[in-house]
Write an enzyme that holds these catalytic residues in place. Structure first.
Site, mmCIF file in Angstrom:
data_model
loop_
_atom_site.group_PDB
_atom_site.id
_atom_site.type_symbol
_atom_site.label_atom_id
_atom_site.label_comp_id
_atom_site.label_asym_id
_atom_site.label_seq_id
_atom_site.Cartn_x
_atom_site.Cartn_y
_atom_site.Cartn_z
ATOM 1 N N ARG A 52 36.428 30.992 26.370
ATOM 2 C CA ARG A 52 36.870 30.644 27.731
ATOM 3 C C ARG A 52 35.756 29.928 28.494
ATOM 4 O O ARG A 52 36.008 28.992 29.259
ATOM 5 C CB ARG A 52 37.317 31.912 28.483
ATOM 6 C CG ARG A 52 37.966 31.614 29.829
ATOM 7 C CD ARG A 52 38.609 32.850 30.450
ATOM 8 N NE ARG A 52 37.621 33.846 30.836
ATOM 9 C CZ ARG A 52 37.914 35.025 31.375
ATOM 10 N NH1 ARG A 52 39.181 35.362 31.589
ATOM 11 N NH2 ARG A 52 36.973 35.875 31.691
ATOM 12 N N LYS A 151 36.859 29.331 35.183
ATOM 13 C CA LYS A 151 36.073 30.419 35.790
ATOM 14 C C LYS A 151 34.774 29.798 36.300
ATOM 15 O O LYS A 151 33.745 29.804 35.632
ATOM 16 C CB LYS A 151 35.831 31.515 34.754
ATOM 17 C CG LYS A 151 35.433 32.833 35.396
ATOM 18 C CD LYS A 151 35.586 33.969 34.429
ATOM 19 C CE LYS A 151 34.934 35.235 34.961
ATOM 20 N NZ LYS A 151 35.454 35.697 36.242
ATOM 21 N N GLU A 184 47.196 36.269 41.921
ATOM 22 C CA GLU A 184 46.296 37.296 41.379
ATOM 23 C C GLU A 184 45.470 37.864 42.522
ATOM 24 O O GLU A 184 45.599 37.427 43.663
ATOM 25 C CB GLU A 184 45.386 36.683 40.310
ATOM 26 C CG GLU A 184 44.534 35.538 40.843
ATOM 27 C CD GLU A 184 43.651 34.887 39.775
ATOM 28 O OE1 GLU A 184 43.421 35.486 38.724
ATOM 29 O OE2 GLU A 184 43.181 33.760 40.028
HETATM 30 N N1 PMP Z 1 41.178 36.756 38.163
HETATM 31 C C1 PMP Z 1 40.005 36.419 38.719
HETATM 32 C C2 PMP Z 1 40.006 35.495 39.887
HETATM 33 C C3 PMP Z 1 38.805 36.931 38.212
HETATM 34 O O1 PMP Z 1 37.642 36.590 38.768
HETATM 35 C C4 PMP Z 1 38.857 37.827 37.113
HETATM 36 C C5 PMP Z 1 37.626 38.453 36.522
HETATM 37 N N2 PMP Z 1 36.474 37.927 36.762
HETATM 38 C C6 PMP Z 1 40.094 38.152 36.555
HETATM 39 C C7 PMP Z 1 41.232 37.587 37.102
HETATM 40 C C8 PMP Z 1 40.195 39.064 35.368
HETATM 41 O O2 PMP Z 1 39.762 38.408 34.204
HETATM 42 P P1 PMP Z 1 39.079 39.178 32.991
HETATM 43 O O3 PMP Z 1 40.014 40.256 32.597
HETATM 44 O O4 PMP Z 1 38.907 38.163 31.934
HETATM 45 O O5 PMP Z 1 37.793 39.737 33.491
#
Ligand code: PMP
Length: 290
Positions: A52, A151, A184
């Site tokens: 990712r 990200k 989210e």
């Molecule tokens: N959405 C956002 C905006 C995030 O910053 C994160 C985690 N950093 C997630 C969802 C969850 O992602 P992950 O399970 O890969 O940590």
């Protein structure tokens, strides 16, 4: 405090782990990162996280100047050097130092650093009692402006929603997309349960493709749970039987209140508990590294 930070190929004490004030990661939030867990000395889903990371970097035209294999080894070396059994890894790639002005191509060398530390996102008792959340007036970034699937080091969109949550006396906010559908939370993906079916917003709603989310979806499938991913509205949250959030730092945390409406019975629901247990079981012994 971590003992050693990995910075551009060297393990150095934290006070020597510095970057330039001309780094565009600092000046413009120009860069990408990952948050990764260490469970029982094993780096959980490292290959998926690094994949990712390289995808986020490709999307913003940032060439990570070391190979996937070298970055994998650097991550393991940093965990080992800090003697960490259970912890959290923050791996950042910045655009690097350049001139004032946006042009990323004036930054010849990205800075890469890896911090291994502890993280506590929410108080422990909330994993039993459930979290209260609000829906935020801050709209999640439009995917055509800055895809939430990247990200990036620029979290201002999420931070503004987080401020609204804290002002409202809760710890987390649910963000809607520009169409008004649920996207989210500020740092977590969201799930609801209604009539025995598990729901989570689709990727096209503009969400990060969470690695915890993907893991929980797989655990749910293995448990024979029906999953649907339609666009969801605030109303769907208000009439949900159960709700929970997923994220690397948060893991799986129940939500028992949303915009002052009690979720279901106001307790951790049975499907949430089942998935919390399944997730704990997965990470407790031989957490998979890919
Ligand atoms: N959405 C956002 C905006 C995030 O910053 C994160 C985690 N950093 C997630 C969802 C969850 O992602 P992950 O399970 O890969 O940590």
């Amino acid at each position: 405090m971590p003992k050693l930070i990995w910075l551009n190929g060297n393990l150095v004490p934290p006070e020597q782990a510095t970057v330039s004030v001309f780094d565009h990661g600092l000046l413009y939030g120009d860069g990408v990162f990952e948050g990764i867990r260490v469970y029982n000395h094993r780096v959980f889903k490292l290959a998926t996280h690094l994949n990712r990371l390289y995808e986020s970097a490709k999307s913003i035209r940032l060439n990570i100047p070391i190979t996937l294999q070298d970055l994998t080894e650097a991550t393991h070396a940093t965990v080992k050097a800090n003697g960490v059994q259970n912890g959290y890894i923050r791996l950042c790639v910045t655009r690097g130092a350049g001139t004032l002005g946006l042009n990323p191509f004036a930054c010849p060398t990205p800075n890469i650093f890896i911090i291994v530390d502890a993280i506590t996102l929410y108080p422990a008792e909330l994993y039993d009692k459930g979290l209260a959340v609000i829906t935020s007036s801050v709209v999640r970034n439009h995917p055509a402006a800055l895809s939430p699937r990247v990200k990036s080091l620029n979290y201002l969109n999420n931070i503004l929603a987080k401020i609204e949550a804290i002002d409202a006396g809760v710890l987390e906010a649910v963000m809607l997309n520009p169409q008004g559908y649920i996207a989210e939370c500020t740092g977590d993906n969201i799930f609801i349960v209604k009539d025995g079916v598990l729901y989570s917003p689709p990727l096209h709603a503009g969400v990060l493709e969470g690695i915890t989310m993907t893991t929980v979806l797989r655990l749910a499938t293995e448990a024979g749970i029906e999953i649907r991913r339609p666009d969801l509205t605030k109303h769907d949250l208000y009439i949900a039987d159960e709700m929970f959030l997923t994220g690397t730092a948060a893991e799986v945390i129940p939500v028992t209140k949303v915009d002052n409406r009690t979720v279901g019975e106001g307790e951790v629901g049975p499907m949430t508990q089942l998935l919390i247990n399944a997730f704990k079981n997965l990470v407790s012994n031989n957490a998979p590294e890919d």
